[in-house]
Motif scaffolding. Structure first.
Motif, short mmCIF file in Angstrom:
data_model
loop_
_atom_site.label_atom_id
_atom_site.label_comp_id
_atom_site.label_asym_id
_atom_site.label_seq_id
_atom_site.Cartn_x
_atom_site.Cartn_y
_atom_site.Cartn_z
N ILE A 171 0.86 -1.19 0.00
CA ILE A 171 0.00 0.00 0.00
C ILE A 171 0.89 1.24 0.00
N SER A 172 0.75 2.06 -1.03
CA SER A 172 1.57 3.26 -1.12
C SER A 172 0.82 4.52 -0.71
N ASP A 173 -0.50 4.44 -0.68
CA ASP A 173 -1.27 5.66 -0.45
C ASP A 173 -2.68 5.29 0.00
N ILE A 174 -3.25 6.13 0.85
CA ILE A 174 -4.65 5.97 1.25
C ILE A 174 -5.32 7.34 1.19
N HIS A 175 -6.47 7.42 0.57
CA HIS A 175 -7.15 8.70 0.43
C HIS A 175 -8.66 8.48 0.34
N HIS A 176 -9.39 9.57 0.16
CA HIS A 176 -10.86 9.53 0.18
C HIS A 176 -11.35 8.77 1.43
N GLU A 190 -14.74 3.94 5.01
CA GLU A 190 -14.48 3.68 3.60
C GLU A 190 -13.29 4.51 3.15
N ALA A 191 -12.54 3.98 2.19
CA ALA A 191 -11.36 4.68 1.70
C ALA A 191 -10.88 4.03 0.41
N VAL A 224 -16.27 -2.07 7.02
CA VAL A 224 -15.16 -1.49 6.26
C VAL A 224 -15.39 -1.70 4.77
N THR A 225 -15.27 -0.63 4.00
CA THR A 225 -15.35 -0.70 2.54
C THR A 225 -14.08 -0.08 1.97
N LEU A 226 -13.30 -0.88 1.24
CA LEU A 226 -12.04 -0.41 0.68
C LEU A 226 -12.03 -0.62 -0.83
N GLN A 227 -11.59 0.40 -1.52
CA GLN A 227 -11.44 0.31 -2.98
C GLN A 227 -9.95 0.33 -3.31
N HIS A 240 -5.43 12.66 2.17
CA HIS A 240 -4.52 12.05 1.20
C HIS A 240 -3.20 11.78 1.90
N HIS A 241 -2.85 10.52 2.00
CA HIS A 241 -1.69 10.17 2.80
C HIS A 241 -0.85 9.15 2.04
#
Length: 244
Positions: A171-176, A190-191, A224-227, A240-241
């Motif tokens: 995982i390089s990034d997590i946002h929304h 959710e993210a 949990v909902t992940l895209q 945005h991380h």
């Protein structure tokens, strides 16, 4: 409150896909708001009685207060075991606590009037009890309003969550990121998670499942909902991380 509790336990259906839990939140908000309104009215009346004192029958006041105190204590003891598990029951319990404290205050006031002829003690006690109820009820109003506005819980450790998510290899990034309470007990999250490299669907799903498990275990998130994406959408909000 008990009717709302029964309705809230109904299962989700085609029209209410999230279920009926928020009926308890609405009921708690209504109860707390009503309690604040009653308290304000009592304060106004007490100030008027303080300015224009009227004789009070201490004996009758004491008897009525003792009867009310016994009834309220029974209600408080019955509701107390459930007051920590539901904000709806907590609001009803607070209502009874207010009545109980009021009864105790009236008993003290009745004794003071009978023995010391201190008439002004009645409005003073009323104001004190009313201010206490306003304070406690306001906390419920704030919490229920925050839930209805889909706000995140106070003091939720977002930084820890983001750090944990981006520490997972792949995982390089997590946002929304969106986090909200469905009710006073269930958290939804959710993210979007950006994968660090192109990979098979099964590997991406493994990473998604790993993060989902950590979120549920470490942060007590119920749903949990992940895209997952790889060079997907460009983040448009402040959540945005990036994993350095």
């Amino acid at each position: 409150s008990f009717l709302a509790l029964r309705i809230g336990n109904k299962k989700a259906d085609e029209r209410r896909t999230f279920g009926y839990k928020r009926i308890e939140i609405l009921t708690a908000l209504l109860n707390a708001s009503l309690l604040i309104a009653i308290s304000v009215f009592l304060i106004i009346e007490a100030i008027d009685r303080f300015i224009k004192p009227t004789p009070v029958e201490g004996g009758l006041m004491l008897v009525v207060a003792l009867i009310g105190l016994i009834a309220n204590l029974v209600g408080v003891m019955l509701l107390h075991p459930h007051s920590h598990g539901s904000i709806n029951i907590k609001a009803a319990w607070l209502h009874l606590i207010g009545d109980t404290v009021s009864s105790v205050a009236v008993v003290v006031g009745g004794i003071a009037i009978m023995w010391l002829n201190v008439i002004w003690i009645d409005p003073v006690i009323t104001i004190g009890v009313a201010l206490y109820l306003v304070k406690e009820s306001w906390n419920i109003v704030y919490e229920t309003t925050n839930i209805l506005m889909q706000g995140a819980p106070r003091d939720f450790p977002f930084d820890n969550l983001i750090r944990e998510a981006t520490s997972i290899e792949g995982i390089s990034d997590i946002h929304h990121i969106h986090l909200w309470n469905l009710d006073d007990q269930t958290l939804h999250f959710e993210a979007h998670i950006c994968l660090s490299q192109d990979m098979s669907l099964s590997e991406a799903d493994r990473i998604r499942g790993l993060l989902e498990g950590r979120l549920k275990e470490m942060f007590h998130i119920g749903h949990v909902t992940l895209q997952t994406e790889y060079h997907g959408c460009r983040p448009t909000n402040i959540q945005h991380h990036t994993n350095p």
